[in-house]
Design an enzyme around this catalytic site. Sequence first.
Site, short mmCIF file in Angstrom:
data_model
loop_
_atom_site.label_atom_id
_atom_site.label_comp_id
_atom_site.label_asym_id
_atom_site.label_seq_id
_atom_site.Cartn_x
_atom_site.Cartn_y
_atom_site.Cartn_z
N MET A 99 0.84 -1.20 0.00
CA MET A 99 0.00 0.00 0.00
C MET A 99 0.88 1.25 0.00
O MET A 99 0.39 2.36 0.25
CB MET A 99 -0.94 0.00 1.20
N GLN A 101 -10.30 -2.87 1.99
CA GLN A 101 -9.81 -3.51 3.22
C GLN A 101 -9.89 -2.58 4.43
O GLN A 101 -9.46 -2.95 5.52
CB GLN A 101 -8.41 -4.08 3.03
N GLY A 115 10.91 -2.58 5.67
CA GLY A 115 10.20 -3.87 5.63
C GLY A 115 9.79 -4.19 4.21
O GLY A 115 10.04 -5.29 3.69
N HIS A 116 9.15 -3.21 3.55
CA HIS A 116 8.75 -3.41 2.15
C HIS A 116 9.99 -3.69 1.28
O HIS A 116 9.97 -4.56 0.40
CB HIS A 116 8.09 -2.15 1.59
N GLN A 175 5.84 -11.43 7.30
CA GLN A 175 5.34 -12.12 8.49
C GLN A 175 4.72 -11.11 9.48
O GLN A 175 3.95 -11.49 10.35
CB GLN A 175 6.49 -12.90 9.15
N HIS A 197 8.89 1.45 3.49
CA HIS A 197 9.92 1.45 4.53
C HIS A 197 10.79 0.21 4.34
O HIS A 197 10.56 -0.59 3.40
CB HIS A 197 9.29 1.50 5.93
P1 AMP Z 1 1.47 -2.88 3.44
O1 AMP Z 1 1.99 -1.80 2.56
O2 AMP Z 1 1.40 -2.49 4.88
O3 AMP Z 1 0.19 -3.50 2.92
O4 AMP Z 1 2.54 -4.04 3.40
C1 AMP Z 1 2.93 -4.64 2.19
C2 AMP Z 1 3.73 -5.88 2.49
O5 AMP Z 1 4.87 -5.53 3.27
C3 AMP Z 1 2.92 -6.89 3.31
O6 AMP Z 1 3.20 -8.21 2.83
C4 AMP Z 1 3.45 -6.68 4.70
O7 AMP Z 1 3.36 -7.82 5.55
C5 AMP Z 1 4.91 -6.35 4.42
N1 AMP Z 1 5.49 -5.64 5.56
C6 AMP Z 1 4.96 -4.56 6.19
N2 AMP Z 1 5.72 -4.21 7.24
C7 AMP Z 1 6.74 -5.10 7.28
C8 AMP Z 1 7.86 -5.28 8.16
N3 AMP Z 1 8.08 -4.50 9.19
N4 AMP Z 1 8.72 -6.30 7.88
C9 AMP Z 1 8.50 -7.13 6.82
N5 AMP Z 1 7.46 -7.01 5.97
C10 AMP Z 1 6.59 -6.01 6.20
#
Ligand code: AMP
Length: 293
Positions: free
Chosen positions: A30, A61, A36-37, A149, A34
């Site tokens: 989305m 969602q 994580g992404h 995860q 950061h």
């Molecule tokens: P989002 O943009 O929040 O929908 O996240 C997109 C993807 O990045 C999803 O598969 C999340 O689980 C993953 N994600 C978000 N935050 C983290 C994180 N801190 N570490 C690893 N993956 C992450």
Amino acid sequence: MEIVESKTALRTILGKSRSAGKSIGFVPTMGFLHAGHLSLMRRARQENDLVVVSIFVNPTQFGPNEDLDTYPRDADRDTELMRSENVDIAFFPPVEEIYPRGFTTFVAVEGPMTQVLCATSRPTHFRGVTTIVAKLFNLVKPDKAYFGQKDAQQVVVIQQMVKDLDFDLQVVVCPIKREADGLAMSSRNTYLSPRHRADAAVLFQSLAEAQQMIAGGERSASAVVRSIATKIGAAAQDAIIDYIAVVDAETLADLETLQGDILIALAVKFGKTRLIDNIRIKGLGPNCGGPCR
Ligand code: AMP
């Protein structure tokens, strides 16, 4: 990197790559990227010929009183970050491209795994997630799709959908990236006031402490939940616990006694900001009456 907004353009480009025998790795997000992404993109880069990332704040969602309108967005910054990770295709669809007038079909995983944990306070959330992910899988047709995860329940629900609907792809689950103090990285962390940001470190600390208790032989789920709740309550007086749960990592069914592969998951509100975190522990044996090896 190609920036693509339409489904037709995406299909054309990917059709050519597929005919050329290239493998496709896909990272749905989305945005407001950061580390994580980026870790998902890096893994996809290592394992595929072509890396596709989608940036789409998916309205279906979000519940009616949630943060759809205020969800952080920064397309320019995201574009630069994706370029620096050598992403091949950035898919930035407008909402009408994904949900045109007259859209009425939803994909829902039914059953207990979409009725527990986050679904208790966000009853329509997972239906929105599986609908957008199914649509994106149909458009991108990836060989591998990368998820974090961090969103443990989302991973379980998507794996179920992939299995039930025969999507011909592999779901790759990547570890949680954390800030220096342990807070799981999240686009929503930017909402936190400085005090709440400092307090939020207790989430991971409480999970880490629970892991220690379990390594020391604790096998009672209620004792683990109590310990986490007490630690959070002591460190962050105005935090509101949505849930703390010890569940089977595959089915998300509640556990009384910890055994096998378990997930300890929590959701806690700091002001208006709801944060989630979890740890997964594999292959737990019965209580061995002391530190288990
Ligand atoms: P989002 O943009 O929040 O929908 O996240 C997109 C993807 O990045 C999803 O598969 C999340 O689980 C993953 N994600 C978000 N935050 C983290 C994180 N801190 N570490 C690893 N993956 C992450």
